[in-house]
Motif scaffolding. Sequence first.
Motif, short mmCIF file in Angstrom:
data_model
loop_
_atom_site.label_atom_id
_atom_site.label_comp_id
_atom_site.label_asym_id
_atom_site.label_seq_id
_atom_site.Cartn_x
_atom_site.Cartn_y
_atom_site.Cartn_z
N ASP A 121 0.48 -1.23 0.05
CA ASP A 121 0.13 -0.02 -0.15
C ASP A 121 0.95 1.42 0.08
OD1 ASP A 121 -2.09 2.36 0.66
OD2 ASP A 121 -3.06 0.61 2.05
N ALA A 122 1.32 2.41 -0.87
CA ALA A 122 2.20 2.93 -1.28
C ALA A 122 1.31 3.63 -0.18
CB ALA A 122 1.62 3.79 -2.47
N ALA A 123 0.22 4.62 0.32
CA ALA A 123 -0.26 4.95 1.56
C ALA A 123 0.95 4.71 2.73
CB ALA A 123 -1.78 5.47 1.86
N LEU A 124 0.74 3.49 3.26
CA LEU A 124 1.06 2.95 4.51
C LEU A 124 2.42 4.24 4.96
CD1 LEU A 124 0.27 0.56 6.49
CD2 LEU A 124 2.06 -0.44 5.36
N PRO A 125 3.55 4.42 4.35
CA PRO A 125 4.73 5.21 4.89
C PRO A 125 4.02 6.10 5.70
CG PRO A 125 5.18 3.94 2.62
CD PRO A 125 3.56 4.13 3.04
N TRP A 126 2.50 6.59 5.23
CA TRP A 126 3.00 8.00 5.55
C TRP A 126 1.58 7.87 6.62
CZ3 TRP A 126 3.66 12.59 2.16
CH2 TRP A 126 4.14 12.28 1.14
N ALA A 127 1.45 7.04 7.18
CA ALA A 127 0.45 6.74 8.18
C ALA A 127 1.31 6.90 9.33
CB ALA A 127 -0.39 5.52 7.84
N GLY A 128 0.40 6.71 10.79
CA GLY A 128 0.63 6.13 12.08
C GLY A 128 -0.08 4.61 12.18
N GLU A 129 -1.26 4.95 11.73
CA GLU A 129 -2.29 3.72 12.27
C GLU A 129 -2.91 3.14 11.69
OE1 GLU A 129 -6.04 3.47 15.58
OE2 GLU A 129 -4.91 5.43 15.77
N VAL A 130 -3.18 1.87 11.21
CA VAL A 130 -4.18 1.50 9.91
C VAL A 130 -5.19 0.96 11.12
CG1 VAL A 130 -4.11 -0.45 8.18
CG2 VAL A 130 -2.49 0.56 8.67
N VAL A 131 -6.82 0.98 10.20
CA VAL A 131 -7.43 0.76 11.23
C VAL A 131 -8.17 -0.69 9.54
CG1 VAL A 131 -10.52 2.01 11.62
CG2 VAL A 131 -8.33 3.24 11.81
N VAL A 132 -8.31 -1.38 10.14
CA VAL A 132 -8.72 -2.53 9.42
C VAL A 132 -10.71 -2.60 9.96
CG1 VAL A 132 -7.02 -3.51 9.10
CG2 VAL A 132 -8.14 -4.02 11.17
N GLN A 133 -10.53 -3.09 8.81
CA GLN A 133 -12.72 -3.76 9.02
C GLN A 133 -12.91 -5.06 8.10
OE1 GLN A 133 -15.15 -1.37 6.55
NE2 GLN A 133 -13.83 0.32 6.28
N ALA A 134 -13.71 -5.72 8.60
CA ALA A 134 -13.39 -6.76 7.57
C ALA A 134 -15.08 -6.58 6.96
CB ALA A 134 -14.86 -7.94 8.51
N GLN A 135 -14.75 -7.11 5.50
CA GLN A 135 -15.66 -6.93 4.58
C GLN A 135 -15.78 -8.38 4.04
OE1 GLN A 135 -16.36 -4.00 2.46
NE2 GLN A 135 -15.75 -3.83 4.81
N PRO A 136 -17.75 -8.67 3.72
CA PRO A 136 -18.79 -7.13 3.73
C PRO A 136 -19.12 -6.15 5.36
CG PRO A 136 -20.03 -9.39 3.64
CD PRO A 136 -18.24 -9.76 3.17
N ALA A 137 -19.47 -5.01 4.86
CA ALA A 137 -19.31 -4.42 5.86
C ALA A 137 -20.32 -5.05 6.60
CB ALA A 137 -19.70 -3.13 5.76
N THR A 138 -21.12 -6.21 6.58
CA THR A 138 -22.28 -6.61 7.06
C THR A 138 -21.91 -7.21 7.92
OG1 THR A 138 -22.91 -7.94 4.96
CG2 THR A 138 -24.36 -5.59 5.43
#
Length: 288
Positions: A215-232
Amino acid sequence: MRLGYLTHVTGDDPARAYRETVELAVHAEELGYDSFWVAQHHDGHLGGRLASPLVLLAAAAERTRLIRLGTAAVALPLEDPRRLAEDAAALDALSGGRLELGIGVGADPTASQRFGRRHDDRRADTLATLDVLLELLPTALAEQRTWWATASSSDAAADRGLGLLSGKPAVDGSGGVPDLARYWTYARGVPRVALSRPLPAGHSTGRIIDDLLADAALPWAGEVVVQAQPATATADVHREVMERTARYVRPFLGVAGPAHPPPVPQADDEPDDDVPLLRPRPVLRTAR
């Protein structure tokens, strides 16, 4: 690198969904998650059952001690800023300063209609409400624990010193990096970035790790918020995803976020020549 978990609070029975969500918050704390976030949905939009996230998080606060509790996100154009500030301050006090207040423009046109608002005006309404809200919130909450949740522009967060909860998908290869670069360059105060990332059903642990590390954005972040998919997903699925992520995925995310931002804005986002790019490229630290 901090790790959070997000749920959309779904299910046929709202009372059961609320009880299960509180139990998920407790379990997330037991597994060592840094934060637990709930989404707001009015009138069952997208299957979500939670219209009042601060109320549910108050129940979670009574059952937990350390985990930060977040909204991802309150649809700000539909809120009265004083009422929201009072409720947020009460929850923050009750939880011992653990509230992470995520706000956004809202994506449900039906909700806008039912609240008597013009959906096309939601961004302007959000900014007007936000400026009042920030004046009313306790200082620490306003300056350190309020987040702009977005899948597009981050300018409002940068201008107001808010954290950025970015849901910009990584599938296009950029992961929203040009916008993150702009945010890091112009943010007032200390930049804070949390990435919201779905974990699709059926993906192996190895693939999830590979996708996150690519993920190209990962080096910019201090936190990753994950979620199961599907949202239901059911509570059992949430628990399985929580446990697998905590045990097998988290070690690969490293122990810290970026040291500094890598200012690489795209050509159409170039700042004026007299505006310096303030910070050098960060280093992503992965577990050994």
